[in-house]
Design a protein around this motif. Structure first.
Motif, PDB file in Angstrom:
ATOM      1  N   GLY A  57       0.796  -1.221   0.000  1.00 26.41           N
ATOM      2  CA  GLY A  57       0.000   0.000   0.000  1.00 26.41           C
ATOM      3  C   GLY A  57       0.824   1.264   0.000  1.00 26.41           C
ATOM      4  O   GLY A  57       0.365   2.303   0.489  1.00 26.41           O
ATOM      5  N   ASP A 114      -0.477   4.880  -1.136  1.00 29.73           N
ATOM      6  CA  ASP A 114      -1.924   4.685  -1.181  1.00 29.73           C
ATOM      7  C   ASP A 114      -2.490   4.724   0.237  1.00 29.73           C
ATOM      8  O   ASP A 114      -2.490   3.718   0.943  1.00 29.73           O
ATOM      9  N   LEU A 137      -5.151   2.098   1.160  1.00 32.15           N
ATOM     10  CA  LEU A 137      -4.679   0.716   1.269  1.00 32.15           C
ATOM     11  C   LEU A 137      -5.549  -0.285   0.494  1.00 32.15           C
ATOM     12  O   LEU A 137      -5.401  -1.495   0.680  1.00 32.15           O
ATOM     13  N   ASP A 188      -4.785  -1.567  -4.857  1.00 27.07           N
ATOM     14  CA  ASP A 188      -4.337  -2.809  -5.489  1.00 27.07           C
ATOM     15  C   ASP A 188      -5.472  -3.829  -5.556  1.00 27.07           C
ATOM     16  O   ASP A 188      -5.656  -4.512  -6.569  1.00 27.07           O
ATOM     17  N   THR A 238      -1.861  -6.371   0.694  1.00 24.05           N
ATOM     18  CA  THR A 238      -2.682  -7.024  -0.319  1.00 24.05           C
ATOM     19  C   THR A 238      -1.881  -8.171  -0.915  1.00 24.05           C
ATOM     20  O   THR A 238      -0.813  -7.948  -1.489  1.00 24.05           O
ATOM     21  N   ASN A 273      -1.298  -0.421  -7.703  1.00 26.80           N
ATOM     22  CA  ASN A 273      -1.356   0.390  -6.486  1.00 26.80           C
ATOM     23  C   ASN A 273      -1.409   1.887  -6.762  1.00 26.80           C
ATOM     24  O   ASN A 273      -1.748   2.677  -5.885  1.00 26.80           O
TER      25      ASN A 273
END
Length: 448
Positions: free
Chosen positions: A169, A172, A175, A178, A215, A338
């Motif tokens: 993440g 991002d 999170l 993705d 992820t 992402n």
């Protein structure tokens, strides 16, 4: 190689792991997507390495030009792309050779996997975390990496999966990019890796630390191809190419390595760049369609340009795979999402201004037949998939799943998180939802 003794329930290599079973550890089991990629819960993964192996990994990263862990640099949150860039950009920035794998112990659902290969992975995302001394960095797992040294793990798998990628993440704050972007691609009819959320604990040799929500991302390999294409006999490539010319080194084979045959890629690049494109466009399209799944690429381009995916073809010559499907020809597969769903676009929705060194986009933009198809796919995606109601449902579900493990009963904290603070995580969901509204408006303006 150590002999394996089979019975109806387990495969237990000699002097090995009592947790070893056909379903969980053996190569004889089909990939179990329900266990590894659940969509309604957050799995837990524990990883342990020795102090010596962590020290060796840091030394290897430094030796390969990736910098010293914690030597300087910061991550960049907010979900935006880093570094900007323009449509006329080129190949991906080099971050040097991949680090060597180190052996780790992995625990999941009360079972243990031994001598699993672990290494940091990525370019800008890894650079941002590694140099900043953040322990929540993206990494890759390879279940049988050390089978030659430790025969007892020969053909070791994780519920049927040989390799897995773990996205951290980085850049991002939500999170979830993705995860949800891969889901959106599949909703639109674009095969993409399966994904799922995991809470990850890592022992770097001094005790287990909570490294937050990752992820887990399916690797584009035989398993993914078989599950989504129904066949796995064709070549799988991970290109680093603008598709102007063929250079074998830019088309890494991920299967069929012993067959020195790149003729499918060569034929596609030749057809794409054939000068007949301007003198006889109908014949050019026919020749290209015969070797390359152009219709599928145009659909991907429409989806990608609508939702905005910053770090991919059109700005960077990476983050996609190709599969030579026996019936559908050479087919585009997105990867590494992402930095999707951001406001910073390298390719305009209209495809205007795309430089000549991105022929797969430039030639579509300049061909009336292909461009009309592109506009139709943009409309279809915007009207039937990328709606506020459907996207809000996806975003809400993903955020609700992970919130207890980001800013609830368990919290992400420095230096085991890429979040500057958890308030940024809370603020990210409304930003994602507004992005969809803005893109819907952009599509309406484009199609007028």
């Amino acid at each position: 190689m150590a002999a394996c003794v089979k019975n109806t329930e387990t495969i237990t290599p000699s002097n090995s792991n009592p947790d070893w079973s056909t379903e969980s550890h053996s190569n004889d089991a089909d990939p179990n997507y329900t266990v590894v990629f659940p969509q309604d819960k957050v799995n837990t993964l524990e990883i342990s390495m020795t102090t010596a192996d962590w020290t060796a990994l840091k030394a290897d990263m430094a030796a390969k030009g990736k910098g010293t862990f914690g030597s300087g640099g910061t991550t960049q949150g907010g979900g935006g792309a880093v570094g900007g860039g323009n449509v006329g950009g080129g190949a991906a920035p080099s971050f040097g050779e991949d680090a060597d794998y180190i052996p780790v112990t992995m625990k999941f659902n009360g079972k243990e996997w031994r001598k699993v290969g672990f290494r940091p992975k990525g370019n800008s995302t890894l650079n941002a975390t590694w140099r900043a001394g953040i322990y929540k960095f993206p990494f890759r797992l390879k279940m049988d990496e050390f089978e030659d040294k430790y025969p007892e793990i020969n053909d070791q798998r994780f519920y049927g999966f040989k390799e897995l990628s773990m996205g951290a993440g980085v850049k991002d704050n939500s999170l979830i990019r993705d995860k949800v972007t891969a889901d959106i691609f599949r909703m639109a009819g674009i095969p993409a890796a399966q994904t799922a959320f995991y809470k990850v604990y890592i022992d770097f040799g001094e005790g287990k630390k909570y490294c937050g929500v990752y992820t887990m991302i399916e690797i584009i390999d035989d398993s993914m191809i078989k599950s989504q294409f129904g066949s796995k006999s064709g070549n799988i490539y991970k290109p680093e190419s603008t598709f102007q010319t063929f250079n074998q080194a830019n088309f890494e084979k991920k299967n069929n390595e012993d067959a020195a045959d790149w003729s499918d890629v060569q034929a596609s690049i030749k057809a794409l760049n054939d000068p007949i494109r301007t003198s006889n466009p109908a014949q050019w399209r026919s020749n290209l369609d015969a070797v390359f799944n152009t219709d599928h690429f145009i659909k991907w381009l429409a989806v990608n340009s609508t939702l905005v995916n910053w770090d991919t073809y059109g700005g960077m010559a990476h983050n996609h795979y190709l599969y030579n499907d026996p019936t559908k020809k050479l087919t585009w597969i997105p990867w590494d999402n992402n930095e999707a769903l951001t406001s910073q676009a390298r390719v305009q929705l209209s495809l205007a201004g795309v430089a000549n060194n991105w022929p797969l986009i430039n030639y579509i933009a300049n061909d009336p037949v292909y461009y009309a198809k592109y506009k139709a796919y943009v409309k279809d995606f915007n009207d039937n998939v990328f709606t506020t109601s459907k996207m809000n449902e996806i975003f809400d579900k993903a955020t609700t799943l992970i919130t207890p493990y980001v800013n609830g009963t368990e919290k992400e904290v420095a230096p085991y998180s890429n979040l500057t603070n958890t308030a940024n995580f809370t603020a990210a969901l409304p930003i994602l939802k507004q992005h969809v509204v803005s893109r819907n408006q952009a599509v309406s303006a484009f199609l007028k």
